[in-house]
Enzyme design. Structure first.
Site, PDB file in Angstrom:
ATOM      1  N   TYR A  71       0.834  -1.214   0.000  1.00  0.00           N
ATOM      2  CA  TYR A  71       0.000   0.000   0.000  1.00  0.00           C
ATOM      3  C   TYR A  71       0.867   1.261   0.000  1.00  0.00           C
ATOM      4  CZ  TYR A  71      -3.740   3.255   1.022  1.00  0.00           C
ATOM      5  OH  TYR A  71      -4.627   4.285   0.941  1.00  0.00           O
ATOM      6  N   PHE A 123      -6.832  21.251 -25.324  1.00  0.00           N
ATOM      7  CA  PHE A 123      -7.194  19.839 -25.308  1.00  0.00           C
ATOM      8  C   PHE A 123      -8.382  19.710 -24.357  1.00  0.00           C
ATOM      9  CE2 PHE A 123      -7.182  15.364 -24.193  1.00  0.00           C
ATOM     10  CZ  PHE A 123      -7.340  14.859 -25.472  1.00  0.00           C
ATOM     11  N   THR A 124      -9.302  18.815 -24.711  1.00  0.00           N
ATOM     12  CA  THR A 124     -10.596  18.748 -24.028  1.00  0.00           C
ATOM     13  C   THR A 124     -10.470  18.635 -22.509  1.00  0.00           C
ATOM     14  OG1 THR A 124     -10.560  16.398 -24.483  1.00  0.00           O
ATOM     15  CG2 THR A 124     -11.787  17.777 -26.033  1.00  0.00           C
ATOM     16  N   ASP A 214       2.441  19.648 -21.136  1.00  0.00           N
ATOM     17  CA  ASP A 214       1.688  18.413 -21.307  1.00  0.00           C
ATOM     18  C   ASP A 214       2.569  17.545 -22.216  1.00  0.00           C
ATOM     19  OD1 ASP A 214       0.150  16.317 -22.161  1.00  0.00           O
ATOM     20  OD2 ASP A 214      -1.670  17.493 -22.450  1.00  0.00           O
ATOM     21  N   LYS A 257       0.082   6.997 -23.588  1.00  0.00           N
ATOM     22  CA  LYS A 257       0.596   7.247 -24.940  1.00  0.00           C
ATOM     23  C   LYS A 257       2.097   6.938 -24.963  1.00  0.00           C
ATOM     24  CE  LYS A 257      -3.278   9.898 -24.816  1.00  0.00           C
ATOM     25  NZ  LYS A 257      -4.067  10.131 -23.590  1.00  0.00           N
ATOM     26  N   ARG A 381     -13.209  15.056 -34.266  1.00  0.00           N
ATOM     27  CA  ARG A 381     -12.451  16.118 -33.604  1.00  0.00           C
ATOM     28  C   ARG A 381     -12.843  17.445 -34.249  1.00  0.00           C
ATOM     29  NH1 ARG A 381     -10.060  14.815 -28.786  1.00  0.00           N
ATOM     30  NH2 ARG A 381     -12.300  14.705 -28.675  1.00  0.00           N
ATOM     31  N   PHE A 447     -18.538  14.801 -26.541  1.00  0.00           N
ATOM     32  CA  PHE A 447     -18.194  13.853 -27.614  1.00  0.00           C
ATOM     33  C   PHE A 447     -18.173  12.409 -27.130  1.00  0.00           C
ATOM     34  CE2 PHE A 447     -14.059  13.499 -25.744  1.00  0.00           C
ATOM     35  CZ  PHE A 447     -13.902  14.736 -25.138  1.00  0.00           C
TER      36      PHE A 447
END
Ligand SMILES: Cc1ncc(COP(=O)(O)O)c(C=O)c1O
Ligand SMILES: N[C@@H](Cc1ccc(O)cc1)C(=O)O
Length: 480
Positions: A71, A123-124, A214, A257, A381, A447
């Site tokens: 943990y 970016f969303t 990012d 990614k 998009r 979306f």
């Protein structure tokens, strides 16, 4: 740049399903014409996203077995910290369950309500977390990024003039931080140059503003610098990534990614005060600071994957595969965003379906048509993704795109040929394709879960016989 074959051998395979046209008609209707709502079993080649869809290597699978599930204080966390330090150069790491977990924390830490956050295109999830923390996002990307035809080699660059103008207008003290995404997803996976990063750093230093990144597709951005920016050809992408990050104060990462894992993310930084704040918040929203909502084995797989993603042969093949698909489509006259970026080919749906207005949701409709044609799943998009502004009005983004996103190490160029053939077929009968309208509109990140129905019948059967003009009663019934 010569294309190279897959720099790996395939050790395990996962069967995929071929469907009939009738099955696909049923499936897209049940999904309310939203490719996010399709079942994966109904998809033949899945180009919805490159997020969490990578094939892991044998090294990563081995690392999974070594995960420490304690943990607190698990050695898996130490492995991740060491990998981030050695590859990215940051001493401090706070794991999160995925990228938006990291965005949530950094937005809460750095943004005071009323402040502004400039970035290179929205970016969303990033913008939403900035807004939820009381901030206002400002797009300061160069104009070329909004032009699908511009061949600028670094369409992800920040426009220094726009950034300076914003600082002058609102005052440096009212800028929470500058957020630079590498690469820029919504612009087509377009890279940022090293020269631009240096220039942004200089502006931030002059005004005492934090510079964040990012870094979700950092490795792909580094490869573009190697191949496009003078002075970097002889450098490894790994060393270029390290240099890129030397210009920023910290990063948010979606490990799904460029860390080649199916789940995971983190914050990394140099400032211990930000780390302490992140640790205060991570225990509320994610989990202990040494696991951040992940299993120990996920941390280990991510530690291995982030290093593998910086390998030049891997990157040359990956980005070459994206270019291969793009070239096949361009050669057939299909309008795409050029040059192709790092993770996807983006179809210019506005040009593809130029008989539709943006309010007829051309990209949403095109994604549904491609699925109907071949079982290939893509993502809208455009206007649907852009959502509504604070007055409740639809935003009308300059780019109205369909993204064919290529998972890492998953498909071969034979799959790309199937995709290209399908898109070319759809392009040949584009005049028959009608628009869509909302039948259910989700209030946030619409979306993902909204549902649609065709608004115009077509003449020869693309969406004919499904629903004609008006509400999709079957879809609404499914929802109820
Ligand atoms: C550029 C970019 N930033 C942030 C995120 C958020 O990451 P995640 O999907 O892991 O929450 C994503 C993908 O969603 C992305 O593409
Ligand atoms: N980041 C992932 C998943 C995602 C997709 C769409 C979004 O708007 C947000 C997240 C992607 O770009 O594919």
């Amino acid at each position: 740049m010569a294309a190279i074959a897959e720099p790996y051998r395939i050790k395990m395979v996962e069967p995929i399903t071929l469907t009939t046209r009738a099955q696909r008609e049923e499936a897209i209707r049940a999904a309310g014409y939203n490719t996010f709502l399709l079942r994966s079993d109904d998809v033949y080649i899945d180009l919805l996203t490159d997020s969490g869809t990578s094939a892991m290597s044998d090294r990563q699978w081995s690392a999974l077995m070594l995960g420490d599930e304690a943990y607190a204080g698990a050695r898996s966390f130490d492995h991740l910290v060491a990998a981030v330090r050695d590859n990215y150069g940051f001493p401090y790491v706070c794991p999160t369950h995925q990228g938006r977990g990291a965005e949530h924390l950094i937005s809460k830490i750095l943004i005071r309500p009323g402040q502004h956050v400039p970035g290179n295109m929205y970016f969303t999830t990033t913008r939403l977390h900035q807004e939820l923390a009381g901030g206002t996002f400002h797009d300061v990307i160069i104009d070329e990024a909004h032009d699908p035809g511009s061949l600028h080699p670094f369409k992800g660059n920040i426009d220094i003039g726009k950034l300076e103008a914003l600082v002058a207008k609102v005052g440096a003290e009212n800028i929470a931080y500058v957020n630079v995404a590498v690469t820029v997803n919504m612009a087509g996976g377009q890279p940022v140059s090293m020269e631009n990063l240096r220039a942004v750093r200089e502006v931030c230093d002059r005004h005492g503003i934090i510079l964040w990144s990012d870094a979700t597709r950092l490795a792909e951005n580094a490869w573009f610098i190697k191949h496009r920016e003078p002075g970097y050809a002889d450098r490894s992408s790994a060393s270029i990534a390290r240099e890129m990050l030397s210009h920023v104060d910290g990063l948010t990462m979606s490990g799904k990614k460029d860390c080649l894992v199916n789940i995971g993310g983190f914050l990394a930084m140099r400032d211990e005060r930000i780390l302490l704040k992140a640790r205060e918040l991570v225990v509320v929203y994610e989990g202990m600071p040494t696991y951040g909502g992940l299993a120990g084995r996920d941390l280990d797989a991510m530690a291995v994957g982030l290093h593998e993603a910086l390998d030049d042969d891997y990157l040359t093949h990956r980005i070459g595969q994206v270019a291969y698909l793009g070239e096949r489509l361009s050669a057939a006259g299909v309008p795409i965003v050029r040059p192709t970026g790092g993770h996807a080919v983006f179809l210019d749906a506005a040009a593809f379906l130029d008989h539709l207005s943006q309010d007829e949701l051309p990209a949403q409709s095109l994604a549904a048509e491609i699925y109907l044609d071949s079982g290939v799943r893509a993502m809208e998009r455009g206007i649907v993704s852009a959502g509504r502004d604070d007055q409740g009005r639809n935003r009308h983004p300059k780019l109205e795109l369909v993204r064919l996103t290529i998972p890492r190490r998953v498909y071969t160029n034979s799959h790309m040929d199937v995709v290209a053939d399908s898109v070319i077929r759809v392009h040949e009968r584009r005049r028959d394709i009608g628009g869509l309208e909302f039948v259910y509109e989700s209030p946030t990140l619409r979306f993902f879960t909204s549902r649609f129905a065709p608004i115009a019948p077509d003449v020869d059967g693309s969406m004919a016989g499904l629903e004609r003009g008006g509400r999709d009663t079957a879809a609404l019934a499914a929802l109820a």
